[in-house]
Design a protein around this motif. Sequence first.
Motif, PDB file in Angstrom:
ATOM      1  N   ASP B  51     -16.642   6.688 -24.499  1.00 43.30           N
ATOM      2  CA  ASP B  51     -16.849   5.855 -23.316  1.00 43.30           C
ATOM      3  C   ASP B  51     -17.967   6.490 -22.495  1.00 43.30           C
ATOM      4  OD1 ASP B  51     -16.799   4.510 -20.855  1.00 43.30           O
ATOM      5  OD2 ASP B  51     -14.643   4.196 -20.953  1.00 43.30           O
ATOM      6  N   ARG B  53     -18.751   6.039 -19.350  1.00 43.86           N
ATOM      7  CA  ARG B  53     -18.455   6.411 -17.969  1.00 43.86           C
ATOM      8  C   ARG B  53     -17.241   7.303 -17.897  1.00 43.86           C
ATOM      9  NH1 ARG B  53     -22.087   4.212 -15.356  1.00 43.86           N
ATOM     10  NH2 ARG B  53     -22.805   2.286 -16.268  1.00 43.86           N
ATOM     11  N   ALA B  80     -19.630  -1.367 -20.840  1.00 43.26           N
ATOM     12  CA  ALA B  80     -19.288  -2.642 -20.230  1.00 43.26           C
ATOM     13  C   ALA B  80     -20.286  -3.670 -20.743  1.00 43.26           C
ATOM     14  CB  ALA B  80     -19.376  -2.523 -18.714  1.00 43.26           C
ATOM     15  N   ARG B  81     -19.802  -4.805 -21.074  1.00 45.75           N
ATOM     16  CA  ARG B  81     -20.680  -5.839 -21.610  1.00 45.75           C
ATOM     17  C   ARG B  81     -21.752  -6.201 -20.584  1.00 45.75           C
ATOM     18  NH1 ARG B  81     -17.528 -10.717 -24.133  1.00 45.75           N
ATOM     19  NH2 ARG B  81     -16.876  -9.050 -25.497  1.00 45.75           N
ATOM     20  N   GLY B  82     -22.947  -6.383 -21.016  1.00 48.36           N
ATOM     21  CA  GLY B  82     -24.001  -6.746 -20.080  1.00 48.36           C
ATOM     22  C   GLY B  82     -24.804  -5.554 -19.612  1.00 48.36           C
ATOM     23  N   GLU B  83     -24.347  -4.355 -19.907  1.00 42.78           N
ATOM     24  CA  GLU B  83     -25.126  -3.182 -19.531  1.00 42.78           C
ATOM     25  C   GLU B  83     -26.115  -2.906 -20.656  1.00 42.78           C
ATOM     26  OE1 GLU B  83     -25.092  -1.412 -16.820  1.00 42.78           O
ATOM     27  OE2 GLU B  83     -23.412  -2.336 -15.804  1.00 42.78           O
ATOM     28  N   GLU B  85     -29.096  -1.782 -20.769  1.00 40.52           N
ATOM     29  CA  GLU B  85     -29.845  -0.522 -20.814  1.00 40.52           C
ATOM     30  C   GLU B  85     -29.004   0.577 -21.438  1.00 40.52           C
ATOM     31  OE1 GLU B  85     -30.065  -3.122 -17.999  1.00 40.52           O
ATOM     32  OE2 GLU B  85     -29.359  -1.370 -16.934  1.00 40.52           O
ATOM     33  N   LYS B 101     -16.961  -3.840 -23.734  1.00 46.30           N
ATOM     34  CA  LYS B 101     -15.630  -4.132 -23.186  1.00 46.30           C
ATOM     35  C   LYS B 101     -15.624  -5.514 -22.579  1.00 46.30           C
ATOM     36  CE  LYS B 101     -14.768   0.581 -21.707  1.00 46.30           C
ATOM     37  NZ  LYS B 101     -14.440   1.409 -20.554  1.00 46.30           N
ATOM     38  N   PRO B 102     -14.540  -6.224 -22.678  1.00 43.49           N
ATOM     39  CA  PRO B 102     -13.363  -5.868 -23.458  1.00 43.49           C
ATOM     40  C   PRO B 102     -13.526  -6.247 -24.931  1.00 43.49           C
ATOM     41  CG  PRO B 102     -12.982  -7.918 -22.308  1.00 43.49           C
ATOM     42  CD  PRO B 102     -14.359  -7.475 -21.955  1.00 43.49           C
ATOM     43  N   PHE B 103     -13.032  -5.454 -25.793  1.00 43.02           N
ATOM     44  CA  PHE B 103     -13.148  -5.766 -27.215  1.00 43.02           C
ATOM     45  C   PHE B 103     -11.751  -5.773 -27.820  1.00 43.02           C
ATOM     46  CE2 PHE B 103     -12.273  -1.392 -28.295  1.00 43.02           C
ATOM     47  CZ  PHE B 103     -12.802  -0.676 -27.241  1.00 43.02           C
ATOM     48  N   ASP B 181     -20.219 -13.557 -26.462  1.00 44.28           N
ATOM     49  CA  ASP B 181     -20.183 -14.071 -25.100  1.00 44.28           C
ATOM     50  C   ASP B 181     -20.420 -15.563 -24.999  1.00 44.28           C
ATOM     51  OD1 ASP B 181     -21.504 -11.827 -22.567  1.00 44.28           O
ATOM     52  OD2 ASP B 181     -19.549 -12.798 -22.847  1.00 44.28           O
TER      53      ASP B 181
END
Lengths: 453, 235
Positions: B51, B53, B80-83, B85, B101-103, B181
Amino acid sequence: MKLQDKIGLTNLTLSMVFYVLGGIALYWFITHAVYQELDSHLIGHRNDIISKVESGEFDVKRLEEMGALATYEWVEINKIKNPDEKALKSGETNIFRTIEVEAPEGEPSRQPGSYRMLESQAKLNGSWYTIKFYERIAGWHTIIITILTTVLILLLAWVMLSYFVNKVAFKRVLAPLYSTVEKLKTITTPQQIHPDLPSSSTEEIEVLHRSLNHMFRQLSASFEEQKSFIQNASHELLTPLTIIRQKADALLSDRSLSEESIARVAQIQETVSRLSRLSNALLMISRIENRQYHLDDEVSLTEALEVVLDELQIYTESKAQQVRKTIEYDAVINGNRDLIQALLFNIIQNAIKFSPNESEITISLKAEGANAILRINDNGPGISEEQKEQLFRRFYKGSKGHSESPGLGLSIVDSICEMHGFKYNINSGAEGGTTFTITMANVKQFREIPVGA
Amino acid sequence: MRALVVEDEPLLNESLVDHLNEDGFTVDSVEYYSQAQERLLGEPYDLILLDLRLPDGDGMNLLKELRDQEEDSAVIILTARGELEDRVEGLNLGADDYLSKPFSMQELSARLHAVLRRKFKVSNNRLDVGPLSVDLDQTRAEVNKQVLSLTQTEYNLLRYLALNRDRTVTRIALAEHVWGDRIDDRFSLDFINSHIKNLRKKLNHASGYDFIKTIYGMGYQLRNPEIHDDTGDVV
């Protein structure tokens, strides 16, 4: 116009105004002074002659004949035929005039030119006479003009020199201001804001820099705060969702689970899926509004359309819908590739969703001047005016029972358009059908579509 | 095979450990960056779930350290989805794959497999379920040595079910696997149903068996029909 040019030109203009007025005033003063001098000279002559006549030194006859008093000066004396004693006595009438004189014959002392004349009346030896004294101004005129010209030329030179000196001086003094202005011009995103403007000995620039630095610091801090908030929110929302998801998944491995329980687990999963999509959409919008996405990609619209239509092919195929494309040129745009694809995806997905089976969806891309116009048209039921207003508000759900879908899709479209400077429009025809129009101004170039592509 | 789970959220940590155990790994787990560092000093792991973070450090740095040490572990980063970078940076720094996430656990299984295969260079990768053989590297599946004619979507679904064989996979999980998504609630689940129907038909036609069991209308399960009867019980 630049500040220093404005100051310089204002200065110059005012100087010229003063210069002209000053020139006129100077001319008037000099002339006035000269005339004062001449006039008192003439009066002097008059008084002198009157007293000499009264003392017997001069005799009137002789005066009449004499004429010339000196070089460029003469006198004319004429007896008044019918003197009005009362009127003459009551006022000393000295009249000063400037006159032009032609050369009279036989009078060598009377050069043509400008003369100052004193016309006076006096009682000489019992009779009233009109006496005129003449004095030439020509010489004085030359002096006046010379003085005036010299002074005015010097002044003009001074004004011009002043203008150029000021230009240089201002440029120096205003240099830090100009460099700050250049810096400000380059700032387009919050990441480019740095509170590093230098101190200055010029009070206003010092104040300006200090205030700007302070503001920059706050903007940067605020931006960073927002950014970490969004990142944290992201993490804090999605991690628990993952846990819920996985516990639900784990439940499914239990073979003794009843039908109802399995149904419930499936519903938990579907809800988690919905929540996570919602979170992501909200987070995306926050990041767009916080300007966290860069706009450096060169995005080919036709390529983006290909990708999106590819993803949506499953839907169009199942609904037996036709997608017709009319593309004149490919437009290459500066922006964010992922966001532009998301934009197209959302709009076209809506078109697919709201159109009936076997209907047609048309996509056209045209060039209009320097803009690219993209139109997506469907044959669905259309959107009413009231619905239109509501549509872009977050969380709006269409009235036709699409209760499952979160209404953020068009909100995302709005954010992405705003960020790229695109203008959009939705219109519905009277018979139904909806056209979504996007006008894009950041077109880097238009390209020919290769034949057969 | 040995796996290390680096995840600060205890419940998630637990889930990951359980699942990896099920898949046959020997699992160590930690909740802190510092603890992870300690673990990495020991015997190398075959797989690390990381992870990004963590409360006492950035997972990205751990990844850097790992690669600097020239460890050959397969690393999957959890973001996290959408991150975007994070994903890009992670993959650039040497992560083998990422999970947004979430997966679902099934998605984890699918990715695990791909990563391990890549890492350990296993070629000719196939998964056998009775007479069915699913090629994991290319779009190809066989029943009794006869190649099935499948669309890309059908293959994707079959592969996913195969990797999660004997487990119930819900429709939503299948939909997320195929579209991520881009799911649309109204359509996706219906599509899954019709695609599975087609898939089933093809499998049945080729083998005479029903490989895919419908679980109460909520999901599907792929199991070896030769050893299971219709009720799902082992014969």
